[in-house]
Design a protein around this motif. Sequence first.
Motif, PDB file in Angstrom:
ATOM      1  N   TRP A  18       0.823  -1.218   0.000  1.00 59.44           N
ATOM      2  CA  TRP A  18       0.000   0.000   0.000  1.00 59.44           C
ATOM      3  C   TRP A  18       0.852   1.262   0.000  1.00 59.44           C
ATOM      4  O   TRP A  18       0.441   2.280  -0.594  1.00 59.44           O
ATOM      5  CB  TRP A  18      -0.960  -0.004   1.191  1.00 59.44           C
ATOM      6  N   GLN A  19       2.027   1.252   0.627  1.00 60.65           N
ATOM      7  CA  GLN A  19       2.870   2.457   0.621  1.00 60.65           C
ATOM      8  C   GLN A  19       3.278   2.821  -0.799  1.00 60.65           C
ATOM      9  O   GLN A  19       3.245   3.993  -1.192  1.00 60.65           O
ATOM     10  CB  GLN A  19       4.112   2.252   1.480  1.00 60.65           C
ATOM     11  N   ARG A  21       1.752   1.916  -3.585  1.00 61.21           N
ATOM     12  CA  ARG A  21       0.555   2.313  -4.331  1.00 61.21           C
ATOM     13  C   ARG A  21       0.162   3.752  -4.006  1.00 61.21           C
ATOM     14  O   ARG A  21      -0.208   4.521  -4.900  1.00 61.21           O
ATOM     15  CB  ARG A  21      -0.598   1.361  -4.024  1.00 61.21           C
ATOM     16  N   TRP A  22       0.234   4.124  -2.742  1.00 63.72           N
ATOM     17  CA  TRP A  22      -0.085   5.502  -2.360  1.00 63.72           C
ATOM     18  C   TRP A  22       0.900   6.475  -3.001  1.00 63.72           C
ATOM     19  O   TRP A  22       0.506   7.534  -3.493  1.00 63.72           O
ATOM     20  CB  TRP A  22      -0.036   5.654  -0.838  1.00 63.72           C
ATOM     21  N   GLN A  23       2.155   6.126  -2.978  1.00 63.38           N
ATOM     22  CA  GLN A  23       3.179   7.004  -3.555  1.00 63.38           C
ATOM     23  C   GLN A  23       2.969   7.175  -5.055  1.00 63.38           C
ATOM     24  O   GLN A  23       3.081   8.285  -5.589  1.00 63.38           O
ATOM     25  CB  GLN A  23       4.565   6.429  -3.282  1.00 63.38           C
ATOM     26  N   SER A  26       0.090   9.667  -5.869  1.00 66.55           N
ATOM     27  CA  SER A  26       0.106  11.054  -5.414  1.00 66.55           C
ATOM     28  C   SER A  26       1.476  11.699  -5.525  1.00 66.55           C
ATOM     29  O   SER A  26       2.451  11.207  -4.948  1.00 66.55           O
ATOM     30  CB  SER A  26      -0.357  11.144  -3.959  1.00 66.55           C
ATOM     31  N   MET A  29       3.469  12.555  -2.250  1.00 67.81           N
ATOM     32  CA  MET A  29       4.158  11.535  -1.457  1.00 67.81           C
ATOM     33  C   MET A  29       5.470  11.143  -2.120  1.00 67.81           C
ATOM     34  O   MET A  29       5.508  10.810  -3.307  1.00 67.81           O
ATOM     35  CB  MET A  29       3.269  10.298  -1.300  1.00 67.81           C
ATOM     36  N   ASP A 162      -4.849  -1.127  -2.432  1.00 63.86           N
ATOM     37  CA  ASP A 162      -4.602   0.291  -2.150  1.00 63.86           C
ATOM     38  C   ASP A 162      -4.888   0.660  -0.694  1.00 63.86           C
ATOM     39  O   ASP A 162      -4.653   1.795  -0.291  1.00 63.86           O
ATOM     40  CB  ASP A 162      -5.472   1.171  -3.054  1.00 63.86           C
ATOM     41  N   MET A 167      -6.021   4.817   4.018  1.00 63.26           N
ATOM     42  CA  MET A 167      -5.995   6.199   3.527  1.00 63.26           C
ATOM     43  C   MET A 167      -7.015   7.040   4.282  1.00 63.26           C
ATOM     44  O   MET A 167      -6.749   8.206   4.612  1.00 63.26           O
ATOM     45  CB  MET A 167      -6.268   6.220   2.027  1.00 63.26           C
ATOM     46  N   ALA A 202      -3.341  14.562  -1.974  1.00 71.67           N
ATOM     47  CA  ALA A 202      -2.973  13.148  -1.970  1.00 71.67           C
ATOM     48  C   ALA A 202      -3.756  12.322  -2.977  1.00 71.67           C
ATOM     49  O   ALA A 202      -3.436  11.184  -3.230  1.00 71.67           O
ATOM     50  CB  ALA A 202      -3.165  12.562  -0.571  1.00 71.67           C
TER      51      ALA A 202
END
Length: 203
Positions: A18-19, A21-23, A26, A29, A162, A167, A202
């Motif tokens: 997930w880290q 995917r978040w990066q 966005s 990040m 995700d 989130m 984000a």
Amino acid sequence: MTDFIILPGSGGSGEAHWQTRWQQASPAMRRFSPASWDLPDFDDWVAALERAVSQAKSPPILVAHSLSCLLVAHWQTVSSRQVGGAFLVAVPDPASSAYPAYAIPFADTPCDSFRFPSLIVASTNDPYDPHRYAVAKAGQWGSALHMAGPLGHINSDSGLGDWPAGMELLMAFVGSIDLKGDGRASADADGRSSSHNVLNSAG
């Protein structure tokens, strides 16, 4: 736009994490860059976090997983740089049988309260935290605590994709603090303004 620094644990959080995917989703990040993900060197990781925070345009939110949660605990005692807060997921217990020998230099974490807001997210069946170490550390560090249920080590093997629930927790956490230009964080009057700003940045 609020800055976020992604702090993976040992191994670096692969494509399914997930880290990552978040990066990827966005531009707000970015990931800190130690010399080695697989053999973490304590001093190098502390220096890499210091460097990442120094490069932020405003006090960033630290988004840490596993070993990096312990890194944040150590770093905040030796650095004077300001951050808005720390989102700490799956804090590992150095006394657990799963804790790797190469990470021993990270083990003896401070017991005092953090100098910025923090939220610990813990799993009820984390193999790296069989004795609720995260719960004890939340009390010592002055962190808010969220028990996320049986999610293992809250990593790629947990099948979270995700991790939208994560989130939402991050957005709620950021919405609960007012990120000041001078690096101080205080309670937001209604939790809406800063939360909306981060949602926009984000994505």
